[in-house]
Write a protein that holds these residues in place. Structure first.
Motif, PDB file in Angstrom:
ATOM      1  N   ARG A  48     -40.059  52.973 -41.245  1.00 42.60           N
ATOM      2  CA  ARG A  48     -41.163  52.027 -41.102  1.00 42.60           C
ATOM      3  C   ARG A  48     -42.370  52.482 -41.922  1.00 42.60           C
ATOM      4  NH1 ARG A  48     -42.731  52.160 -35.792  1.00 42.60           N
ATOM      5  NH2 ARG A  48     -40.759  51.308 -35.134  1.00 42.60           N
ATOM      6  N   GLY A  53     -45.255  50.226 -43.061  1.00 40.65           N
ATOM      7  CA  GLY A  53     -45.545  49.793 -41.696  1.00 40.65           C
ATOM      8  C   GLY A  53     -46.212  50.877 -40.868  1.00 40.65           C
ATOM      9  N   HIS A  57     -44.674  50.779 -32.958  1.00 41.63           N
ATOM     10  CA  HIS A  57     -44.587  49.324 -32.870  1.00 41.63           C
ATOM     11  C   HIS A  57     -44.814  48.962 -31.402  1.00 41.63           C
ATOM     12  CE1 HIS A  57     -42.562  45.356 -33.230  1.00 41.63           C
ATOM     13  NE2 HIS A  57     -43.092  45.406 -34.427  1.00 41.63           N
TER      14      HIS A  57
END
Length: 91
Positions: A48, A53, A57
Motif C-alpha cells: 500500500r 497509499g 486503512h
C-alpha cells in the motif's frame, strides 16, 4: 471367564491435566497464526505504501473490529484491537 468392566472415570486431576495440554497446543497454534497474520499484514502495508497509499486503512480496521465483535461478543472488540495493534507495527 473374563469380564470386561467399563473403564473407570478419569480422576479430576487427569481431566484437568489433559485439558491444559490441549489448551497449550491451541495456544501454540493461535500464536503461530498471529505471527503469520503479522507477516501478511506487513506485506499489505508495504504494498500500500509503495503504491502511494496510507499504511493503515481505517475502514478495513472497522470491518475487522465488527467481525470480531459479531463472532465473540463485546470481548471481541478489545481482542481485535490488540490484534490490529500487533499487526500494524509502529505508526
Amino acid at each position: 471367564m473374563t469380564t470386561t468392566s467399563p473403564e473407570a472415570p478419569e480422576a479430576p486431576e487427569e481431566t484437568i491435566a489433559g485439558a491444559r495440554e490441549r489448551i497449550d497446543v491451541l495456544d501454540d497454534r493461535i500464536i503461530g497464526l498471529i505471527q503469520e497474520r503479522m507477516a501478511v499484514s506487513a506485506v499489505v502495508q508495504q504494498t500500500r505504501i509503495a503504491s502511494g497509499g496510507r499504511r493503515v486503512h481505517l475502514s478495513r480496521e472497522m470491518e475487522i473490529l465488527g467481525r470480531y465483535r459479531e463472532a465473540l461478543g463485546k470481548p471481541g472488540t478489545p481482542l481485535a484491537m490488540t490484534l490490529l495493534e500487533l499487526c500494524r507495527g509502529r505508526i
